[in-house]
Design a protein around this motif. Structure first.
Motif, PDB file in Angstrom:
ATOM      1  N   GLN A 121      32.180  52.318  34.507  1.00 35.74           N
ATOM      2  CA  GLN A 121      32.409  52.848  33.284  1.00 35.74           C
ATOM      3  C   GLN A 121      33.540  51.809  32.385  1.00 35.74           C
ATOM      4  OE1 GLN A 121      34.106  56.690  34.120  1.00 35.74           O
ATOM      5  NE2 GLN A 121      32.135  57.385  35.069  1.00 35.74           N
ATOM      6  N   PRO A 122      33.123  51.712  31.214  1.00 29.38           N
ATOM      7  CA  PRO A 122      33.992  50.651  30.414  1.00 29.38           C
ATOM      8  C   PRO A 122      35.524  50.892  30.427  1.00 29.38           C
ATOM      9  CG  PRO A 122      32.409  51.468  29.183  1.00 29.38           C
ATOM     10  CD  PRO A 122      32.414  52.336  30.234  1.00 29.38           C
ATOM     11  N   ASN A 123      36.078  52.185  30.369  1.00 33.17           N
ATOM     12  CA  ASN A 123      37.537  52.404  30.456  1.00 33.17           C
ATOM     13  C   ASN A 123      38.034  52.069  31.922  1.00 33.17           C
ATOM     14  OD1 ASN A 123      36.190  54.534  31.560  1.00 33.17           O
ATOM     15  ND2 ASN A 123      37.615  56.093  30.811  1.00 33.17           N
ATOM     16  N   VAL A 124      37.408  52.576  32.854  1.00 31.16           N
ATOM     17  CA  VAL A 124      37.892  51.956  34.142  1.00 31.16           C
ATOM     18  C   VAL A 124      37.762  50.510  34.475  1.00 31.16           C
ATOM     19  CG1 VAL A 124      37.144  52.141  36.636  1.00 31.16           C
ATOM     20  CG2 VAL A 124      36.810  54.029  35.242  1.00 31.16           C
ATOM     21  N   ILE A 125      36.974  49.822  33.865  1.00 27.10           N
ATOM     22  CA  ILE A 125      36.792  48.430  33.888  1.00 27.10           C
ATOM     23  C   ILE A 125      37.922  47.600  33.155  1.00 27.10           C
ATOM     24  CG2 ILE A 125      35.252  46.209  33.328  1.00 27.10           C
ATOM     25  CD1 ILE A 125      32.894  47.734  33.795  1.00 27.10           C
ATOM     26  N   SER A 126      38.200  48.150  32.005  1.00 24.88           N
ATOM     27  CA  SER A 126      39.463  47.530  31.277  1.00 24.88           C
ATOM     28  C   SER A 126      40.661  47.861  31.905  1.00 24.88           C
ATOM     29  CB  SER A 126      39.344  48.343  29.941  1.00 24.88           C
ATOM     30  OG  SER A 126      40.400  47.909  28.999  1.00 24.88           O
ATOM     31  N   ALA A 127      40.867  48.960  32.694  1.00 23.23           N
ATOM     32  CA  ALA A 127      41.933  49.201  33.261  1.00 23.23           C
ATOM     33  C   ALA A 127      42.104  48.322  34.808  1.00 23.23           C
ATOM     34  CB  ALA A 127      42.023  50.652  33.865  1.00 23.23           C
ATOM     35  N   LEU A 128      41.004  47.997  35.233  1.00 19.99           N
ATOM     36  CA  LEU A 128      41.092  47.192  36.305  1.00 19.99           C
ATOM     37  C   LEU A 128      41.434  45.786  35.769  1.00 19.99           C
ATOM     38  CD1 LEU A 128      38.035  48.320  38.364  1.00 19.99           C
ATOM     39  CD2 LEU A 128      40.344  48.402  39.279  1.00 19.99           C
ATOM     40  N   GLU A 129      40.949  45.317  34.669  1.00 22.16           N
ATOM     41  CA  GLU A 129      41.375  43.804  34.194  1.00 22.16           C
ATOM     42  C   GLU A 129      42.568  43.850  33.621  1.00 22.16           C
ATOM     43  OE1 GLU A 129      37.319  42.417  32.077  1.00 22.16           O
ATOM     44  OE2 GLU A 129      38.354  43.949  30.855  1.00 22.16           O
ATOM     45  N   HIS A 130      43.384  44.812  33.587  1.00 20.65           N
ATOM     46  CA  HIS A 130      44.804  44.785  33.449  1.00 20.65           C
ATOM     47  C   HIS A 130      45.727  45.140  34.677  1.00 20.65           C
ATOM     48  CE1 HIS A 130      43.211  45.108  29.132  1.00 20.65           C
ATOM     49  NE2 HIS A 130      44.290  44.449  28.871  1.00 20.65           N
ATOM     50  N   THR A 131      44.943  45.256  36.025  1.00 18.77           N
ATOM     51  CA  THR A 131      45.624  45.433  37.009  1.00 18.77           C
ATOM     52  C   THR A 131      45.585  44.352  37.935  1.00 18.77           C
ATOM     53  OG1 THR A 131      44.714  47.867  37.025  1.00 18.77           O
ATOM     54  CG2 THR A 131      45.759  47.096  39.167  1.00 18.77           C
ATOM     55  N   ARG A 132      46.848  43.892  38.666  1.00 13.35           N
ATOM     56  CA  ARG A 132      46.625  42.916  39.425  1.00 13.35           C
ATOM     57  C   ARG A 132      46.062  43.340  40.690  1.00 13.35           C
ATOM     58  NH1 ARG A 132      52.221  39.359  41.581  1.00 13.35           N
ATOM     59  NH2 ARG A 132      50.924  37.969  42.838  1.00 13.35           N
ATOM     60  N   LEU A 133      44.984  42.725  41.146  1.00 18.85           N
ATOM     61  CA  LEU A 133      44.008  42.953  42.152  1.00 18.85           C
ATOM     62  C   LEU A 133      44.222  41.916  43.537  1.00 18.85           C
ATOM     63  CD1 LEU A 133      40.743  44.269  40.782  1.00 18.85           C
ATOM     64  CD2 LEU A 133      42.775  45.650  41.229  1.00 18.85           C
ATOM     65  N   SER A 134      44.733  42.433  44.492  1.00 18.80           N
ATOM     66  CA  SER A 134      44.599  41.435  45.598  1.00 18.80           C
ATOM     67  C   SER A 134      43.474  41.505  46.630  1.00 18.80           C
ATOM     68  CB  SER A 134      45.812  41.975  46.457  1.00 18.80           C
ATOM     69  OG  SER A 134      45.878  43.425  47.072  1.00 18.80           O
ATOM     70  N   LEU A 135      42.759  42.447  46.492  1.00 19.44           N
ATOM     71  CA  LEU A 135      41.705  42.682  47.377  1.00 19.44           C
ATOM     72  C   LEU A 135      40.729  43.649  46.784  1.00 19.44           C
ATOM     73  CD1 LEU A 135      40.368  41.856  50.183  1.00 19.44           C
ATOM     74  CD2 LEU A 135      41.652  43.852  51.112  1.00 19.44           C
ATOM     75  N   PHE A 136      39.375  43.424  46.921  1.00 27.60           N
ATOM     76  CA  PHE A 136      38.220  44.327  46.580  1.00 27.60           C
ATOM     77  C   PHE A 136      37.235  44.580  47.747  1.00 27.60           C
ATOM     78  CE2 PHE A 136      34.282  45.608  44.622  1.00 27.60           C
ATOM     79  CZ  PHE A 136      34.899  46.086  43.305  1.00 27.60           C
ATOM     80  N   VAL A 137      37.296  45.696  48.048  1.00 29.54           N
ATOM     81  CA  VAL A 137      36.480  46.111  49.422  1.00 29.54           C
ATOM     82  C   VAL A 137      35.288  46.900  48.839  1.00 29.54           C
ATOM     83  CG1 VAL A 137      36.805  47.463  51.641  1.00 29.54           C
ATOM     84  CG2 VAL A 137      39.035  46.317  50.538  1.00 29.54           C
ATOM     85  N   VAL A 138      34.504  46.467  49.472  1.00 28.54           N
ATOM     86  CA  VAL A 138      32.896  47.084  49.393  1.00 28.54           C
ATOM     87  C   VAL A 138      32.684  47.685  50.594  1.00 28.54           C
ATOM     88  CG1 VAL A 138      30.446  46.896  48.837  1.00 28.54           C
ATOM     89  CG2 VAL A 138      32.119  45.427  47.730  1.00 28.54           C
ATOM     90  N   ASP A 139      33.219  48.932  51.026  1.00 33.09           N
ATOM     91  CA  ASP A 139      32.941  49.837  52.200  1.00 33.09           C
ATOM     92  C   ASP A 139      31.325  50.236  52.112  1.00 33.09           C
ATOM     93  OD1 ASP A 139      33.524  50.845  54.335  1.00 33.09           O
ATOM     94  OD2 ASP A 139      34.411  52.779  53.614  1.00 33.09           O
ATOM     95  N   GLU A 140      31.015  50.299  53.398  1.00 35.94           N
ATOM     96  CA  GLU A 140      29.639  50.583  53.897  1.00 35.94           C
ATOM     97  C   GLU A 140      28.602  49.637  53.042  1.00 35.94           C
ATOM     98  OE1 GLU A 140      28.782  52.640  56.086  1.00 35.94           O
ATOM     99  OE2 GLU A 140      30.736  53.640  56.218  1.00 35.94           O
ATOM    100  N   ALA A 141      28.842  48.172  53.254  1.00 31.24           N
ATOM    101  CA  ALA A 141      28.408  47.214  52.251  1.00 31.24           C
ATOM    102  C   ALA A 141      27.019  47.122  52.447  1.00 31.24           C
ATOM    103  CB  ALA A 141      29.106  45.938  52.707  1.00 31.24           C
ATOM    104  N   HIS A 142      26.294  47.659  53.405  1.00 23.94           N
ATOM    105  CA  HIS A 142      24.894  47.996  53.601  1.00 23.94           C
ATOM    106  C   HIS A 142      24.094  48.463  52.578  1.00 23.94           C
ATOM    107  CE1 HIS A 142      26.196  51.336  55.936  1.00 23.94           C
ATOM    108  NE2 HIS A 142      25.037  51.912  55.331  1.00 23.94           N
ATOM    109  N   CYS A 143      24.767  49.279  51.594  1.00 24.89           N
ATOM    110  CA  CYS A 143      24.375  50.242  50.863  1.00 24.89           C
ATOM    111  C   CYS A 143      23.975  49.274  49.467  1.00 24.89           C
ATOM    112  CB  CYS A 143      25.444  51.264  50.266  1.00 24.89           C
ATOM    113  SG  CYS A 143      25.762  52.440  51.573  1.00 24.89           S
ATOM    114  N   VAL A 144      24.554  48.016  49.404  1.00 20.04           N
ATOM    115  CA  VAL A 144      24.168  47.070  48.372  1.00 20.04           C
ATOM    116  C   VAL A 144      22.731  46.649  48.377  1.00 20.04           C
ATOM    117  CG1 VAL A 144      24.663  44.569  47.395  1.00 20.04           C
ATOM    118  CG2 VAL A 144      26.467  46.447  47.997  1.00 20.04           C
ATOM    119  N   SER A 145      22.371  46.555  49.856  1.00 20.58           N
ATOM    120  CA  SER A 145      21.118  46.245  50.167  1.00 20.58           C
ATOM    121  C   SER A 145      19.935  47.268  50.289  1.00 20.58           C
ATOM    122  CB  SER A 145      20.969  45.499  51.414  1.00 20.58           C
ATOM    123  OG  SER A 145      19.364  45.102  51.852  1.00 20.58           O
TER     124      SER A 145
END
Length: 484
Positions: A121-145
């Motif tokens: 969602q655009p408003n969530v992406i915008s908020a994340l862009e203004h947030t200092r992120l130290s780590l991005f976690v993809v849990d249950e990563a096999h779902c990507v595949s």
């Protein structure tokens, strides 16, 4: 660079664990070094610690992408119960105002949980862009595949999101992934050309005896299940593909055995599911009859057996689900009940998720609307918006159908094998075979019983289960409403 001794000190002081489990230190060290990491660690290896510990040492927020609302709720509840207040879950359960306030304050949260759909969602992406992120976690990563091509197209959008966020350190977590799936995860997240640390541990759990019991028909299968639960010491989990059968058989087992049994699935309201989960964790329920919704994030060490009443669609899911037994390292057992034709259930489910070529062509031509097809419509619309034509979409579905058939055939090979079942699983996951012994599986004509494995129910073991002396419904009333 933080030292091993410093990490161990944090582990002991904040989490009250004496030492790291296999693989944990290697993953956390890589993350603290700023290196994106793919961690393939078996169920029960303590994967939540891999992002929770670094979160207290890094300056910034940790985003955790998760596939299931129930899984996120469980993880958020655990963090809060441990005194962590700076945690938020972005989900459809929030009102418009709650979401707005959460996004305004997003940079103040240490842990941010969200589904891939919310993160698109655009408003969530915008908020994340203004947030200092130290780590991005993809849990249950096999779902990507696994899920991306079928049900969750927004997993495929994470690649663009990560680029927009200027590729923070990324941690990908899963319990099971073949080498092919590992590579697929990296490709679909746009990390295939970057140096990514891989920490892969064996799927083998030596303390879990692996067995298959074949039955003549559904009545025979029910009888076999009844015999097993009356012989095996609990706690135990029985997995079903059907919510209806999970509920019916849980009631039947309680009537037949006097054991405390409950059903757990998405058709039960959230409050009741939480109560049932709490009782199971406290050994006030002996058996859970569940769909696959139960288990992710459940950290119960003493589950002695996992029985599958219905067939899993693939070995990845099966290994992950049986891995919930015996986390304390003690002898446990995984039993798959099979009747000829059981494979038709996952086969039909696979077919239902893939639209016909004509439907795809009509949709692309604008002759069918999104709302007419439900989830399939959302999926097709995603591909159309991404610029795919009907032929490309159909080819993608054909390829996925072939993959699902191959996975189902591997599951049937496991069932029908007269050889070592454990080695069959290890080979599937590209691991080295081990020497067969009597405590391994029922292959090679190994005879077994609950007694021979030390899993025989006794009067003393029953007395240890608090729920044996009262009805669990009554106990729930006492526990949550103060009734005596």
């Amino acid at each position: 660079m933080i030292s091993e001794s410093q990490l161990t000190t944090v582990l002991q002081q904040r989490f009250d664990y004496p030492s790291f489990r296999p693989g944990q230190l290697e993953v956390i060290s890589a993350i603290m070094n700023g290196q994106s990491t793919l961690a393939v660690l078996p169920t029960g290896a303590g994967k939540t610690l891999l992002y929770q510990l670094p979160a207290y040492l890094m300056n910034g927020s940790v985003v955790i992408v998760s596939p299931l609302l129930s899984l996120m709720q469980d993880q958020v509840s655990r963090l809060r119960s441990n005194g962590e207040k700076s945690v938020i879950m972005l989900s459809s359960l929030q009102s418009v105002e709650q979401r707005r306030m959460a996004l305004v304050r997003l940079q103040h949260y240490r842990f941010i949980f969200a589904s891939p759909e919310v993160l698109a969602q655009p408003n969530v992406i915008s908020a994340l862009e203004h947030t200092r992120l130290s780590l991005f976690v993809v849990d249950e990563a096999h779902c990507v595949s696994q899920w991306g091509p079928d049900f969750r197209p927004h997993y495929l959008m994470l690649k663009n999101l990560l680029r927009q966020l200027q590729l923070p350190t990324i941690l990908m977590l899963t319990a099971t992934a073949t080498k092919q799936v590992q590579q697929d995860i990296l490709v679909k997240l746009g990390l295939d050309e970057q140096p990514v640390k891989k920490v892969v541990r064996s799927v083998n759990r030596e303390n879990i005896f692996m067995a298959v019991k074949k039955s003549l028909n559904s009545a025979d299968k029910r009888q076999q299940l009844l015999e097993l639960v009356t012989q095996l010491v609990g706690p135990g989990v029985i997995y079903f593909s059907s919510r209806k059968q999970a509920t019916q058989i849980s009631q039947w087992l309680q009537e037949q055995t006097g054991l405390s049994v409950a059903a757990y699935h998405a058709g039960i309201d959230q409050t009741t599911r939480y109560k049932i989960q709490h009782q199971f964790m406290q050994n006030e329920l002996q058996i859970i009859c569940a769909t696959s919704a139960f288990g992710m994030g459940i950290d119960k060490d003493d589950i002695r057996y996992v029985i599958h009443y219905h067939l899993c669609a693939n070995l990845e899911n099966y290994v992950q689900e049986i891995g919930r037994a015996g986390r304390d390292g003690r002898q446990s057992i995984a039993i798959l009940l099979y009747s000829a034709g059981d494979e038709q259930i996952p086969r039909r489910l696979n077919q239902l998720t893939i639209p016909s070529q004509q439907v795809v062509e009509d949709f692309v031509a604008g002759q069918i609307k999104v709302e007419q097809l439900g989830d399939i419509g959302e999926l097709l619309n995603f591909y159309v918006m991404a610029g795919w034509n009907a032929e490309q979409i159909n080819q993608g579905f054909i390829l996925r159908k072939q993959q699902e058939n191959e996975q189902l055939m591997a599951m049937l090979q496991y069932i029908n094998s007269n050889d070592c079942r454990r080695n069959l699983v290890l080979t599937y996951f590209d691991e080295v075979k081990i020497e067969h012994d009597q405590n391994c599986c029922d292959g090679k004509e190994t005879k077994w019983s609950a007694s021979s494995l030390g899993l025989q129910r006794t009067l003393s073991s029953d007395k240890q289960m608090q729920a044996a002396s009262f009805d669990w419904h009554e106990r729930l009333e006492q526990l949550f409403f103060g009734k005596s």
